[in-house]
Design a protein around this motif. Structure first.
Motif, PDB file in Angstrom:
ATOM      1  N   VAL A  20      88.564  33.316  94.830  1.00  0.00           N
ATOM      2  CA  VAL A  20      88.634  31.870  94.729  1.00  0.00           C
ATOM      3  C   VAL A  20      89.296  31.453  93.418  1.00  0.00           C
ATOM      4  O   VAL A  20      89.966  30.435  93.334  1.00  0.00           O
ATOM      5  N   ARG A  21      89.103  32.237  92.390  1.00  0.00           N
ATOM      6  CA  ARG A  21      89.743  31.950  91.107  1.00  0.00           C
ATOM      7  C   ARG A  21      90.165  33.246  90.426  1.00  0.00           C
ATOM      8  O   ARG A  21      89.481  34.260  90.510  1.00  0.00           O
ATOM      9  N   ALA A  22      91.316  33.191  89.752  1.00  0.00           N
ATOM     10  CA  ALA A  22      91.891  34.412  89.202  1.00  0.00           C
ATOM     11  C   ALA A  22      91.153  34.923  87.974  1.00  0.00           C
ATOM     12  O   ALA A  22      91.214  36.104  87.649  1.00  0.00           O
ATOM     13  N   GLY A  23      90.449  34.052  87.273  1.00  0.00           N
ATOM     14  CA  GLY A  23      89.721  34.468  86.073  1.00  0.00           C
ATOM     15  C   GLY A  23      88.871  33.308  85.627  1.00  0.00           C
ATOM     16  O   GLY A  23      88.726  32.341  86.365  1.00  0.00           O
ATOM     17  N   ASN A  24      88.338  33.363  84.440  1.00  0.00           N
ATOM     18  CA  ASN A  24      87.568  32.210  83.981  1.00  0.00           C
ATOM     19  C   ASN A  24      88.514  31.125  83.465  1.00  0.00           C
ATOM     20  O   ASN A  24      89.719  31.339  83.341  1.00  0.00           O
ATOM     21  N   ALA A  25      87.967  29.965  83.177  1.00  0.00           N
ATOM     22  CA  ALA A  25      88.796  28.822  82.814  1.00  0.00           C
ATOM     23  C   ALA A  25      89.638  29.120  81.573  1.00  0.00           C
ATOM     24  O   ALA A  25      90.811  28.765  81.510  1.00  0.00           O
ATOM     25  N   PHE A  26      89.039  29.780  80.617  1.00  0.00           N
ATOM     26  CA  PHE A  26      89.767  30.120  79.395  1.00  0.00           C
ATOM     27  C   PHE A  26      90.984  30.989  79.695  1.00  0.00           C
ATOM     28  O   PHE A  26      92.103  30.700  79.255  1.00  0.00           O
ATOM     29  N   GLU A  27      90.784  32.042  80.457  1.00  0.00           N
ATOM     30  CA  GLU A  27      91.888  32.948  80.773  1.00  0.00           C
ATOM     31  C   GLU A  27      93.003  32.248  81.551  1.00  0.00           C
ATOM     32  O   GLU A  27      94.189  32.415  81.242  1.00  0.00           O
ATOM     33  N   GLU A  28      92.600  31.487  82.539  1.00  0.00           N
ATOM     34  CA  GLU A  28      93.617  30.833  83.359  1.00  0.00           C
ATOM     35  C   GLU A  28      94.395  29.802  82.550  1.00  0.00           C
ATOM     36  O   GLU A  28      95.597  29.637  82.734  1.00  0.00           O
ATOM     37  N   THR A  29      93.698  29.115  81.660  1.00  0.00           N
ATOM     38  CA  THR A  29      94.363  28.129  80.817  1.00  0.00           C
ATOM     39  C   THR A  29      95.380  28.803  79.898  1.00  0.00           C
ATOM     40  O   THR A  29      96.536  28.382  79.793  1.00  0.00           O
ATOM     41  N   MET A  30      94.963  29.881  79.288  1.00  0.00           N
ATOM     42  CA  MET A  30      95.855  30.604  78.396  1.00  0.00           C
ATOM     43  C   MET A  30      97.066  31.127  79.169  1.00  0.00           C
ATOM     44  O   MET A  30      98.199  31.062  78.681  1.00  0.00           O
ATOM     45  N   GLU A  31      96.823  31.612  80.373  1.00  0.00           N
ATOM     46  CA  GLU A  31      97.906  32.133  81.203  1.00  0.00           C
ATOM     47  C   GLU A  31      98.933  31.045  81.505  1.00  0.00           C
ATOM     48  O   GLU A  31     100.148  31.271  81.435  1.00  0.00           O
ATOM     49  N   ARG A  32      98.444  29.858  81.795  1.00  0.00           N
ATOM     50  CA  ARG A  32      99.343  28.743  82.087  1.00  0.00           C
ATOM     51  C   ARG A  32     100.198  28.390  80.883  1.00  0.00           C
ATOM     52  O   ARG A  32     101.398  28.117  81.000  1.00  0.00           O
ATOM     53  N   MET A  33      99.573  28.374  79.729  1.00  0.00           N
ATOM     54  CA  MET A  33     100.322  28.027  78.523  1.00  0.00           C
ATOM     55  C   MET A  33     101.398  29.080  78.259  1.00  0.00           C
ATOM     56  O   MET A  33     102.542  28.753  77.933  1.00  0.00           O
ATOM     57  N   LEU A  34     101.039  30.343  78.427  1.00  0.00           N
ATOM     58  CA  LEU A  34     102.013  31.410  78.226  1.00  0.00           C
ATOM     59  C   LEU A  34     103.155  31.275  79.224  1.00  0.00           C
ATOM     60  O   LEU A  34     104.318  31.491  78.890  1.00  0.00           O
ATOM     61  N   GLN A  35     102.806  30.912  80.448  1.00  0.00           N
ATOM     62  CA  GLN A  35     103.805  30.744  81.492  1.00  0.00           C
ATOM     63  C   GLN A  35     104.790  29.647  81.079  1.00  0.00           C
ATOM     64  O   GLN A  35     106.002  29.807  81.206  1.00  0.00           O
ATOM     65  N   ALA A  36     104.251  28.541  80.568  1.00  0.00           N
ATOM     66  CA  ALA A  36     105.111  27.437  80.151  1.00  0.00           C
ATOM     67  C   ALA A  36     106.050  27.868  79.024  1.00  0.00           C
ATOM     68  O   ALA A  36     107.208  27.461  78.981  1.00  0.00           O
ATOM     69  N   ILE A  37     105.540  28.693  78.124  1.00  0.00           N
ATOM     70  CA  ILE A  37     106.372  29.153  77.013  1.00  0.00           C
ATOM     71  C   ILE A  37     107.410  30.163  77.498  1.00  0.00           C
ATOM     72  O   ILE A  37     108.594  30.074  77.194  1.00  0.00           O
ATOM     73  N   ARG A  38     106.952  31.127  78.290  1.00  0.00           N
ATOM     74  CA  ARG A  38     107.841  32.161  78.812  1.00  0.00           C
ATOM     75  C   ARG A  38     108.992  31.583  79.608  1.00  0.00           C
ATOM     76  O   ARG A  38     110.136  32.000  79.469  1.00  0.00           O
TER      77      ARG A  38
ATOM     78  N   ALA B  15     104.383  20.760  87.628  1.00  0.00           N
ATOM     79  CA  ALA B  15     104.032  21.958  88.383  1.00  0.00           C
ATOM     80  C   ALA B  15     103.279  22.955  87.501  1.00  0.00           C
ATOM     81  O   ALA B  15     102.331  23.592  87.945  1.00  0.00           O
ATOM     82  N   LEU B  16     103.701  23.069  86.253  1.00  0.00           N
ATOM     83  CA  LEU B  16     103.060  24.068  85.397  1.00  0.00           C
ATOM     84  C   LEU B  16     101.766  23.562  84.794  1.00  0.00           C
ATOM     85  O   LEU B  16     100.853  24.349  84.530  1.00  0.00           O
ATOM     86  N   PHE B  17     101.666  22.268  84.585  1.00  0.00           N
ATOM     87  CA  PHE B  17     100.445  21.718  84.012  1.00  0.00           C
ATOM     88  C   PHE B  17      99.529  21.153  85.095  1.00  0.00           C
ATOM     89  O   PHE B  17      98.673  20.331  84.820  1.00  0.00           O
ATOM     90  N   ARG B  18      99.725  21.620  86.296  1.00  0.00           N
ATOM     91  CA  ARG B  18      98.827  21.212  87.392  1.00  0.00           C
ATOM     92  C   ARG B  18      97.437  21.784  87.141  1.00  0.00           C
ATOM     93  O   ARG B  18      97.285  22.728  86.362  1.00  0.00           O
ATOM     94  N   PRO B  19      96.416  21.241  87.826  1.00  0.00           N
ATOM     95  CA  PRO B  19      95.047  21.700  87.597  1.00  0.00           C
ATOM     96  C   PRO B  19      94.887  23.204  87.776  1.00  0.00           C
ATOM     97  O   PRO B  19      95.440  23.798  88.706  1.00  0.00           O
ATOM     98  N   VAL B  20      94.132  23.783  86.876  1.00  0.00           N
ATOM     99  CA  VAL B  20      93.880  25.214  86.890  1.00  0.00           C
ATOM    100  C   VAL B  20      92.989  25.605  88.072  1.00  0.00           C
ATOM    101  O   VAL B  20      93.110  26.681  88.621  1.00  0.00           O
ATOM    102  N   ARG B  21      92.111  24.715  88.445  1.00  0.00           N
ATOM    103  CA  ARG B  21      91.257  24.976  89.606  1.00  0.00           C
ATOM    104  C   ARG B  21      91.018  23.698  90.381  1.00  0.00           C
ATOM    105  O   ARG B  21      90.916  22.621  89.817  1.00  0.00           O
ATOM    106  N   ALA B  22      90.944  23.848  91.715  1.00  0.00           N
ATOM    107  CA  ALA B  22      90.883  22.671  92.576  1.00  0.00           C
ATOM    108  C   ALA B  22      89.526  21.986  92.544  1.00  0.00           C
ATOM    109  O   ALA B  22      89.413  20.808  92.831  1.00  0.00           O
ATOM    110  N   GLY B  23      88.477  22.697  92.211  1.00  0.00           N
ATOM    111  CA  GLY B  23      87.144  22.120  92.183  1.00  0.00           C
ATOM    112  C   GLY B  23      86.208  23.126  91.552  1.00  0.00           C
ATOM    113  O   GLY B  23      86.667  24.103  90.989  1.00  0.00           O
ATOM    114  N   ASN B  24      84.921  22.919  91.656  1.00  0.00           N
ATOM    115  CA  ASN B  24      84.012  23.925  91.121  1.00  0.00           C
ATOM    116  C   ASN B  24      83.868  25.074  92.114  1.00  0.00           C
ATOM    117  O   ASN B  24      84.351  25.002  93.247  1.00  0.00           O
ATOM    118  N   ALA B  25      83.215  26.123  91.680  1.00  0.00           N
ATOM    119  CA  ALA B  25      83.150  27.339  92.498  1.00  0.00           C
ATOM    120  C   ALA B  25      82.488  27.069  93.851  1.00  0.00           C
ATOM    121  O   ALA B  25      82.939  27.570  94.875  1.00  0.00           O
TER     122      ALA B  25
END
Lengths: 239, 239
Positions: A20-38, B15-25
DNA sequence: TCGCAATGGATCACAGTCGACCCATTGCCG
DNA sequence: CGGCAATGGGTCGACTGTGATCCATTGCGA
């Protein structure tokens, strides 16, 4: 493994019962930021949106976002300044050697990429583009042909993303960005060959010409050919 | 809104700054289970995987999974039985009137769908299919033509998913499943017209024939035509 | 008939996440 | 020069989600 009375197709069940989710909120957030930079969405030296806005857009609390930004700062990728007209800025020196996520399955990525990017090229060509879009596409193409070797993959990514963007479909754009990130992870392990780059530049031009000419069939064909080249290269090195 | 010195493309940034997760678990887990039931991946009367396995596959704690299952049970969609050979079963009576997520943007969904499903049809046709895959595709086609009106959309979904599955690419399969869910949310608000169904059946046959014949171009073309029909229908009713 | 394995049912302590709030710094502009 | 607006920095209490552990129920098979 499973009872014979349950003819649940395996591949499909795997797709629906995927995490349902690739990792915790912290990890996914960091991944997104890296993606934007990359991907160069926020250019070196550029400023990220203010924390409050960025947190809201990512659907994450400011606390969590700041944890991710602090990690990036400690790793040297961004820099924060307080005060009015302050903000968080991408460090210009950090363009290279960004950590990449582990490459996933090769054929899976290539199949998805082919579908998404040929679809994007066709959709972009089928659309009435604004003058602004047209200029943006041409500019990204020029960046690509003019780029020094070290910047090639980033400008290449930006060109492909610009095509997805030109479709005006946010979901498609996001999907292309994600698959591009996966592709970059694979490309990172193979060398850049000048001959291939020349080929790519020609193909890029053909793709953009077809899109600007409003020829969906030609755009799809040119994109398919372009992608097939990269696919062969990757299969050769990684298979 | 943003400084002129920051030429960050809007669509791409969105697209890149879209929500990290659609809702809670809990919400996302429940949504997945509903998706599996709606798309017929677990047939009426069928058993879901054991809680421990399902929780692990979804990457969610068993507590959270059970909360979702309890909600589904209270709403009458599933039923749990304890003991050996027990489990959680899909209630046969619940095939209809499942709650659908709110429909998203029409053109966004249709553009993404066109790219993914024509890509899937082409990829499936380009692949050496196992006898099992071929049988599965034929069976889903037969289900579709034989289905009573009330079951049409579910069997239709299953056929389209079977095509994605035949590509052997899990990511593509997952993406098609997601876009299908969005499509179903849109279709729910327009009537089923027998004439359209006949048309669809013919088109389905053409698509499957092309895939089984190993003709990627014909498969793509047939799928594009099929999808275009549904798209026109939706635009007519919703635009 | 009894034990055992496979399943759902339940609880608890701990870590993660959030929203709300206030503080600190900076530089423009009146 | 002083107020003010925009930004990052930090803290607190409440809620969410997790992993571990145990219990309860069921039915097959020795």
């Amino acid at each position: 493994m499973s009872l014979p009375s349950e003819p649940v197709p395996q591949v499909l069940a795997d797709a629906l019962f995927r995490p349902v989710r690739a990792g915790n909120a912290f990890e996914e957030t960091m991944e997104r930021m890296l993606q934007a930079i990359r991907l160069g969405v926020v250019p070196p030296g550029g400023r990220l949106p203010p924390e409050r806005e960025l947190a809201a857009r990512l659907g994450v609390s400011r606390v969590t976002l700041r944890e991710a930004l602090r990690a990036l700062q400690e790793a040297g990728y961004v820099e924060s300044r307080r005060g009015r007209y302050g903000g968080t800025f991408v460090r210009p020196t950090s363009a290279d050697n960004l950590p990449l996520p582990p490459p996933g399955d090769l054929e899976d990525t290539l199949t998805l990429r082919l579908a998404l990017e040929t679809g994007a090229a066709e959709a972009a060509a089928a659309r009435a583009l604004t003058p602004q879009s047209r200029r943006h596409l041409r500019a990204r193409l020029d960046d690509c042909t003019a780029a020094p070797l070290a910047d090639y993959r980033r400008t290449d990514s930006r060109l492909h993303l610009a095509i997805a963007e030109a479709t005006g479909a946010p979901s498609l754009t996001g999907a292309v960005a994600d698959v591009r990130t996966r592709l970059n992870a694979l490309l990172a392990s193979i060398p850049l060959i000048p001959t291939n780059i020349e080929h790519s530049d020609d193909q890029h031009r053909a793709i953009i010409d077809a899109i600007l000419a409003g020829d969906p069939v030609a755009a799809r064909t040119a994109m398919a050919e372009h992608i097939s080249g990269t696919a062969s290269l990757l299969r050769g090195f990684l298979a």
